[in-house]
Write an enzyme that holds these catalytic residues in place. Structure first.
Site, PDB file in Angstrom:
ATOM      1  N   LYS A 163     -47.688 -16.572 -15.160  1.00 56.83           N
ATOM      2  CA  LYS A 163     -46.287 -16.746 -14.729  1.00 56.83           C
ATOM      3  C   LYS A 163     -45.455 -15.554 -15.152  1.00 56.83           C
ATOM      4  CE  LYS A 163     -45.066 -19.472 -18.783  1.00 56.83           C
ATOM      5  NZ  LYS A 163     -44.037 -18.535 -19.272  1.00 56.83           N
ATOM      6  N   ASP A 217     -48.511 -20.825 -23.143  1.00 60.78           N
ATOM      7  CA  ASP A 217     -48.250 -19.480 -23.689  1.00 60.78           C
ATOM      8  C   ASP A 217     -48.687 -19.271 -25.141  1.00 60.78           C
ATOM      9  OD1 ASP A 217     -47.071 -19.422 -21.224  1.00 60.78           O
ATOM     10  OD2 ASP A 217     -45.103 -18.755 -21.888  1.00 60.78           O
ATOM     11  N   CYS A 227     -40.371 -21.916 -23.012  1.00 59.98           N
ATOM     12  CA  CYS A 227     -41.384 -22.235 -22.002  1.00 59.98           C
ATOM     13  C   CYS A 227     -41.892 -23.666 -22.096  1.00 59.98           C
ATOM     14  CB  CYS A 227     -42.494 -21.201 -22.045  1.00 59.98           C
ATOM     15  SG  CYS A 227     -41.865 -19.586 -21.502  1.00 59.98           S
TER      16      CYS A 227
HETATM   17  C1  VGL Z   1     -41.199 -17.233 -23.625  1.00 61.72           C
HETATM   18  C2  VGL Z   1     -39.336 -15.951 -23.935  1.00 61.72           C
HETATM   19  C3  VGL Z   1     -39.768 -15.042 -22.994  1.00 61.72           C
HETATM   20  C4  VGL Z   1     -41.987 -18.451 -24.014  1.00 61.72           C
HETATM   21  C5  VGL Z   1     -41.650 -16.341 -22.680  1.00 61.72           C
HETATM   22  O1  VGL Z   1     -43.218 -18.477 -23.794  1.00 61.72           O
HETATM   23  O2  VGL Z   1     -41.369 -19.409 -24.524  1.00 61.72           O
HETATM   24  N1  VGL Z   1     -40.043 -17.030 -24.250  1.00 61.72           N
HETATM   25  N2  VGL Z   1     -40.937 -15.252 -22.374  1.00 61.72           N
END
Ligand code: VGL
Ligand code: ZN
Length: 209
Positions: free
Chosen positions: A108, A8, A153
């Site tokens: 995702k 991410d 994540c």
């Molecule tokens: C994430 C919160 C919401 C992350 C993704 O990538 O850690 N955190 N969505």
């Protein structure tokens, strides 16, 4: 075979983004340095529909940071972030530029009804992203994980990787947390579960293999 997993590293998680991770931008140069050291390079992208369950805006009267109960357990409510096909969901520009070097990218959190912190499974473990199959097909047994965010994540991805039996490493200077004060505790917990910690410098000094 070893693989690098970039979790991410997207505009919305960088300073100025919708859900900025403090100093999240600092992981980008680490990722760029490591790319050339791995034969197998994979990335995940948080990739939500606009009506996603994790967005506080989709729950009238609820605020960011509140927790709601769902069929798959408690869900933290976030600002609207990483909406599919928006600039915020794109990989950080220097990584986007090197997109062709990534062998596989998984999306995702694409189902509006369920969140997915892990790059392997949604939070209810109902559906997989296909990442495990891809890694197995490539003969990957050892996984080096970095990206955003340490406490969400990255953490869930590392836990799943360990449960799936991958020899799993966390690149400590390649991760940043939504709540930085919690990062040392998270890394310690991951270590107790069997993850190994390594710096990108140590990794670069190892023999390629
Ligand atoms: C994430 C919160 C919401 C992350 C993704 O990538 O850690 N955190 N969505
Ligand atoms: Zn998300």
């Amino acid at each position: 075979m070893r693989a690098l997993l970039l979790v991410d590293i997207q505009n919305d998680f960088l300073p100025g983004g919708a859900l900025p991770v403090p100093q999240g931008d600092e992981v980008v140069p680490v990722a760029l340095r490591l790319l050339s050291c791995f034969e197998v390079k994979v990335a995940s992208q948080d990739w939500h529909p606009a009506d996603h369950i994790s967005f506080a805006a989709n729950h009238p009267g609820k605020q960011v940071g509140e927790v709601i109960q769902t069929p798959y357990g408690p869900q933290v409510l976030w600002p609207v972030h990483c909406v599919q096909n928006t600039p915020g969901a794109e990989l950080a520009p220097p990584l986007a530029q090197r997109r062709r070097e990534l062998n596989h990218v998984v999306h995702k959190g694409t189902d509006s009804r369920i969140d997915s912190y892990s790059a392997f499974f949604d939070n209810g473990r109902l559906r997989s992203t296909g990442l495990e199959d891809y890694l197995r097909r490539r003969g990957v047994e050892e996984l080096f994980v970095m990206g955003l965010a340490t406490d969400y994540c990255v953490r869930w991805s590392v836990q799943d990787a360990l449960e799936l039996g991958f020899r799993t490493w966390v690149i400590t200077d390649g991760v940043r947390a939504v709540e930085p004060q919690k990062a040392p505790e998270v890394l310690q917990q991951l270590r107790q579960r069997g993850a190994q910690l390594i710096t990108s410098q140590e990794l670069l000094e190892r023999k390629p293999g």
